[in-house]
Design an enzyme around this catalytic site. Structure first.
Site, PDB file in Angstrom:
ATOM      1  N   ASP A 317       0.844  -1.185   0.000  1.00  0.00           N
ATOM      2  CA  ASP A 317       0.000   0.000   0.000  1.00  0.00           C
ATOM      3  C   ASP A 317       0.886   1.244   0.000  1.00  0.00           C
ATOM      4  O   ASP A 317       2.018   1.196   0.483  1.00  0.00           O
ATOM      5  CB  ASP A 317      -0.938   0.026   1.211  1.00  0.00           C
ATOM      6  CG  ASP A 317      -2.187   0.843   0.951  1.00  0.00           C
ATOM      7  OD1 ASP A 317      -3.217   0.252   0.561  1.00  0.00           O
ATOM      8  OD2 ASP A 317      -2.137   2.081   1.105  1.00  0.00           O
ATOM      9  N   ALA A 348       1.937   1.012  -6.145  1.00  0.00           N
ATOM     10  CA  ALA A 348       1.687  -0.314  -6.723  1.00  0.00           C
ATOM     11  C   ALA A 348       2.207  -0.423  -8.149  1.00  0.00           C
ATOM     12  O   ALA A 348       2.791  -1.451  -8.524  1.00  0.00           O
ATOM     13  CB  ALA A 348       0.188  -0.621  -6.680  1.00  0.00           C
ATOM     14  N   ASP A 368      -6.837  -4.718  -5.587  1.00  0.00           N
ATOM     15  CA  ASP A 368      -7.997  -3.983  -5.072  1.00  0.00           C
ATOM     16  C   ASP A 368      -7.670  -2.492  -5.018  1.00  0.00           C
ATOM     17  O   ASP A 368      -7.579  -1.894  -3.936  1.00  0.00           O
ATOM     18  CB  ASP A 368      -8.370  -4.513  -3.676  1.00  0.00           C
ATOM     19  CG  ASP A 368      -9.668  -3.901  -3.155  1.00  0.00           C
ATOM     20  OD1 ASP A 368     -10.486  -3.451  -3.971  1.00  0.00           O
ATOM     21  OD2 ASP A 368      -9.853  -3.869  -1.925  1.00  0.00           O
ATOM     22  N   CYS A 408     -13.779  -0.529  -7.994  1.00  0.00           N
ATOM     23  CA  CYS A 408     -14.819   0.046  -7.145  1.00  0.00           C
ATOM     24  C   CYS A 408     -15.391   1.322  -7.741  1.00  0.00           C
ATOM     25  O   CYS A 408     -15.882   2.190  -7.024  1.00  0.00           O
ATOM     26  CB  CYS A 408     -14.284   0.302  -5.733  1.00  0.00           C
ATOM     27  SG  CYS A 408     -12.857   1.397  -5.680  1.00  0.00           S
TER      28      CYS A 408
END
Length: 464
Positions: A317, A348, A368, A408
């Site tokens: 992260d 990332a 994610d 998302c």
């Protein structure tokens, strides 16, 4: 490859906020300025005109375009500012409720009014109602939403989304339970009142008996909607002396720290609860329980679930603060885990590029990332980002490996996400099979008339 750096090492890069398309983010995506189909920006503040002509539904209210009226009649609840043809507030600068009529003056119902948002009106009733009736509806709908989540809670899980805004017929209201704390978000101007807060607190106390109820605003939405600044103290606390703001909650038998004053959204990503468990189950089923990688791990959700079945897990992260919470969560659950777990604070894209070029390999990879497309204009760039992440992951997955890849963003549809992964698979010369298409957990219901309520997409893939 050098041994991954622990949280205490390495250069910290600016974190990407993983907000999504949940109704708690509807306002963040749709506040501000309105866009015509061609992309031109238009003012979002509806023009004021004299009161509707005789025969209208009320001495004041909003008349909307035929397009918007058809949208409401089809079951949606939003009216964009660009579709408001006339508006009369009855002398109030910004009343909480307004009657809504079509361009012929036929009553469509009553809506919450937001004078500064792109979403100017959010329908709450198909009748003409006043404030007292609306508060009664709000209470009954809140009780119904809470009752609908009861079956999702138990010994292994004591956290869930209690109210999901439009999907629970309370536009702009989100409530999450984290163990003995309840977090409330009011995300539209029409809900910003003491009467609404009092009604919510009363119902939440009677239905759940929490230790405390806190309001946690979304700073961006608060600015765009022109909302008042909530007080720092809890809306209600069982122990007025302690004013509890942190706790430990359980998901799928694992324990996680929660701090109402930290983290993103209301503090954790409850929408992924079922996907956390499904990912660990698929890893066992496919026997991909060797080395696992959780990209954009946040506070360790996927990583810690995989650590129950895998031998080694690495979480990545860009937020040092998030990884510090992930480490606390790891220590809290150490006795329940079998894997060696480490954390890497890094961007990332940069890290996966370096690792894939270095021929690193994993049995299971989870992607994610934050919402890459918060507007329709951003979709093209978002798809390039999704393709790049999946391409790097596909270059590192061992044959027969498991790839779980998520989006998302409401604006990125299933075909968009699958197309990006398919393009990445072609470039990586890998054959990919879909095992499952998954969405948000059941406490984030999807309503067919409200396509915005389906935002989280999760592809479970087997890679040859």
């Amino acid at each position: 490859m050098p041994k991954p750096a622990k949280t205490s090492k390495g250069k910290l890069k600016a974190p990407a906020s993983r907000t999504g398309g949940a109704p708690s983010d509807f306002q963040a995506r749709n506040s501000g300025k309105s866009q015509k189909p061609g992309g031109a920006e238009v003012s979002t503040k509806p023009k004021r005109t004299p009161a509707p002509a005789s025969g209208g539904p009320s001495a004041f209210g909003a008349r909307i375009s035929q397009r918007a009226a058809d949208r409401l009649r089809s079951g949606h609840v939003w009216v964009y500012a660009s579709d408001v043809e006339s508006l009369e507030t009855g002398g109030e600068s910004a009343p909480a409720l307004l009657p809504v009529a079509d361009n012929r003056g036929l009553l469509l119902g009553t809506a919450l009014y937001s004078p500064y948002s792109q979403i100017a009106l959010r329908l709450v009733s198909h009748e003409a109602i006043g404030g007292r009736v609306w508060l009664g509806l709000l209470e009954s709908r809140l009780r119904k939403a809470i009752a609908g989540r009861a079956a999702l809670l138990g010994e292994n899980t004591n956290a869930c989304r209690l109210v999901f805004s439009e999907a629970d017929e309370i536009p702009g209201l989100v409530a999450d339970r984290y163990g003995d704390l309840v977090i409330l978000q009011l995300l539209t101007r029409g809900l910003d009142s003491a009467a609404v807060r009092d009604a919510c607190v009363r119902v939440l106390r009677e239905e759940l008996s929490p230790a405390a109820i806190l309001e946690r605003p979304d700073p961006r939405v608060r600015e765009l909607e022109g909302l008042s600044a909530p007080g720092l103290a809890p809306l209600w606390a069982k122990d007025a002396e302690s004013q509890l703001t942190s706790t430990v909650f359980r998901l799928n038998g694992l324990e996680f720290f929660y701090d109402a004053n930290g983290g993103q959204k209301t503090g954790a990503f409850l929408d992924q609860r079922a996907n956390y468990l499904a990912t660990a189950n698929w890893a066992e089923r496919l026997n991909t329980t060797g080395r696992a990688l959780d990209v954009c791990t946040y506070q360790g959700g996927f990583a810690l679930h995989l650590a129950r079945v895998c031998r080694q897990v690495t979480g990545i992260d860009a937020s040092r603060a998030s990884l510090e919470v992930a480490e606390k969560n790891l220590e809290r659950n150490r006795a329940r885990l079998k894997a060696e777990v480490d954390w890497v604070d890094a961007d990332a894209f940069d890290l996966l590029r370096d690792w894939s070029d270095a021929k690193e390999s994993f049995d299971t990879i989870v992607l994610d990332p934050p919402a890459f497309a918060k507007t329709k204009r951003a979709v093209e760039g978002a798809l390039r980002g999704y393709k790049e992440l999946n391409l790097r992951a596909l270059k590192m997955i061992r044959p027969g490996g498991l790839l779980v890849t998520c989006s998302c963003s409401h604006h990125v549809g299933w075909s968009d996400l699958e197309g990006a992964v398919a393009s990445a698979a072609a470039d990586a010369h890998r054959r990919v099979r879909i095992l499952e298409r998954r969405g948000a957990a059941l406490d984030h219901p999807v309503v067919l008339n409200l396509p915005e309520s389906e935002y989280l997409k999760c592809l479970v893939l087997e890679v040859d």
